[in-house]
Design an enzyme around this catalytic site. Structure first.
Site, short mmCIF file in Angstrom:
data_model
loop_
_atom_site.label_atom_id
_atom_site.label_comp_id
_atom_site.label_asym_id
_atom_site.label_seq_id
_atom_site.Cartn_x
_atom_site.Cartn_y
_atom_site.Cartn_z
N LYS A 194 3.41 28.85 35.56
CA LYS A 194 2.36 29.45 36.39
C LYS A 194 1.59 30.53 35.66
O LYS A 194 0.40 30.71 35.90
CB LYS A 194 2.98 30.04 37.67
CG LYS A 194 3.37 28.98 38.67
CD LYS A 194 3.49 29.55 40.08
CE LYS A 194 3.87 28.46 41.06
NZ LYS A 194 4.16 28.99 42.40
N LYS A 201 0.47 21.37 45.29
CA LYS A 201 -0.60 21.94 46.10
C LYS A 201 -1.76 22.41 45.24
O LYS A 201 -2.88 22.48 45.70
CB LYS A 201 -0.07 23.18 46.83
CG LYS A 201 0.88 22.91 47.96
CD LYS A 201 1.52 24.24 48.41
CE LYS A 201 2.51 24.02 49.53
NZ LYS A 201 3.38 25.18 49.73
N LYS A 261 4.31 16.48 38.71
CA LYS A 261 4.75 16.45 40.11
C LYS A 261 3.56 16.63 41.06
O LYS A 261 2.56 17.26 40.69
CB LYS A 261 5.84 17.49 40.37
CG LYS A 261 5.38 18.90 40.37
CD LYS A 261 6.47 19.88 40.82
CE LYS A 261 5.86 21.27 40.80
NZ LYS A 261 6.69 22.34 41.23
P1 AMP Z 1 6.32 25.01 47.67
O1 AMP Z 1 5.15 24.19 48.03
O2 AMP Z 1 6.35 25.30 46.20
O3 AMP Z 1 6.55 26.19 48.52
O4 AMP Z 1 7.57 24.05 47.92
C1 AMP Z 1 8.17 23.88 49.18
C2 AMP Z 1 9.32 22.90 49.07
O5 AMP Z 1 8.85 21.60 48.71
C3 AMP Z 1 10.34 23.28 47.98
O6 AMP Z 1 11.63 22.97 48.44
C4 AMP Z 1 9.97 22.40 46.82
O7 AMP Z 1 11.06 22.14 45.98
C5 AMP Z 1 9.50 21.14 47.54
N1 AMP Z 1 8.54 20.40 46.72
C6 AMP Z 1 7.33 20.84 46.27
N2 AMP Z 1 6.70 19.89 45.56
C7 AMP Z 1 7.52 18.81 45.55
C8 AMP Z 1 7.42 17.48 44.99
N3 AMP Z 1 6.35 17.08 44.28
N4 AMP Z 1 8.47 16.63 45.20
C9 AMP Z 1 9.55 17.02 45.91
N5 AMP Z 1 9.70 18.24 46.47
C10 AMP Z 1 8.70 19.13 46.30
#
Ligand code: AMP
Ligand code: TRP
Length: 344
Positions: free
Chosen positions: A113, A208, A205
């Protein structure tokens, strides 16, 4: 043995997507049947990178709406936004003094990041994992459902819990708080798809922050958007393999089959038994139908909730009030353990 408690968080930083849903939220929903659960919209984590204030407010409500629309019950369990419970930031400060620079220097998410211009990253972005440890441990939660990308942060949380327990072992005993004050939280990286990849690039991956909206399926996408994105998803010229083995060197095919399997509750070999040998176009049509069937109702409910922000805010306020009781108790113990003076 300490009672099991589930905690997890999601950042309100943009579009919630299929990766968030399959990697995290599906598991949040399932765990409600077996555990007490606390699900947090981590707005303090969001501002480690600058957020437009009006958009941040909108995103906090949107993640909350996604939780509810996916089937999280905010009456039986706790749903709230992090900044309403000051104990998260308070315990994070104590953990800033427990965690070592060397530990944080190893965090790959910070490196990704912060990018090349590390000098210009916020201090908060660097200390982010300590706040995450505080989120979990302020409830002394034992189980943390997350996607694969959070594994390293969870390991750090365990290291912090262990070092705190060791550094203060005498004081913990003196205050009659057992021999181990904090549990070592267990990551739950299970479920249908712990790592969903970008629809444009099978080696990245789904995220967002990807500039291309075609890289992800958002939970708020309507049927047309879902159809367009699946049809445009990158593939290769070969037909689908009949065996799992044949996906190994084909990341895009592997990802789409994985998504189909996760959404349908089937295994990848089972999906390939049906679609193996066929062209992507037919498979993609079926994937569109499946995705619309599973995600459509969630998107529709989110839309409804977006028109009732008073209700969503009420859920967060009620959740925060209940969370604060637990967090306050832990924080009082922490103050005693560390040696601070406090009122009763
Ligand atoms: P975040 O959007 O970073 O707050 O992630 C929220 C949750 O979604 C966390 O548990 C991440 O590990 C999961 N997560 C985010 N992106 C992915 C992805 N591409 N595949 C699987 N899990 C994800
Ligand atoms: N860092 C997590 C993510 O980006 C979000 C998060 C913050 C979290 N605090 C947490 C996840 C506590 C689990 C437990 O996905």
């Amino acid at each position: 043995m300490a009672k099991e408690l589930v905690f997890s968080g999601v950042q309100p930083t943009g579009n919630l997507h299929l990766g968030n849903y399959l990697g995290a939220i599906v598991n949040f929903v399932k765990l409600q049947d077996t555990h007490n659960c606390i699900y947090c919209v981590v707005d303090l984590h969001a501002i480690t990178v600058w957020q437009d204030p009006a958009e941040l407010t909108r995103n906090i409500r949107e993640v909350t709406a996604a939780f509810i629309a996916s089937g999280i019950d905010p009456k039986k369990h706790i749903v709230f936004n992090q900044s309403q419970v000051a104990e998260h930031a308070e315990l994070a400060w104590v953990f800033n003094c427990v965690a070592r620079l060397g530990w944080l220097n190893r965090m790959t998410q910070f490196k990704e990041k912060a990018g090349k211009d590390r000098e210009n990253a916020s201090v908060g972005l660097y200390a982010y994992p300590n706040l995450m440890a505080a989120d979990i441990l302020v409830y002394r939660a034992t189980h943390v459902p997350v996607g694969e990308d959070q594994k390293q942060h969870l390991e750090l949380s365990r290291d912090i819990a262990q070092k705190f327990n060791n550094d203060f072992s005498e004081s913990i005993k003196v205050h009659g708080l057992g021999d181990k004050f904090f549990p070592l939280p267990e990551p739950l990286i299970t479920g249908p798809a712990t790592r969903v990849m970008s629809l444009r690039d099978g080696s990245k991956k789904m995220s967002k922050s990807d500039a291309s909206d075609y890289s992800r399926i958002n939970l708020s996408d309507d049927a047309d958007a879902i159809a367009q994105k699946v049809r445009k998803a990158k593939t290769d010229p070969e037909p689908l393999p009949s065996e799992d083995e044949g996906l190994k060197t084909r990341p895009e095919a592997d990802n789409l089959v994985g998504i189909y399997a996760a959404l349908s509750g089937r295994s990848k070999p089972d999906v390939l038994r049906e679609f193996g040998g066929g062209q992507f176009s037919g498979f993609k049509n079926s994937l569109v139908d499946l995705a619309v069937e599973k995600l459509g109702p969630i998107g529709a409910e989110m839309k409804k909730l977006s028109q009732d922000s008073a209700y969503v805010d009420e859920v967060l306020i009620d959740g925060a009030n209940r969370a604060r009781v637990i967090a306050g108790e832990t924080m009082n113990h922490v103050k005693d353990i560390v040696g601070f003076i406090r009122g009763r």
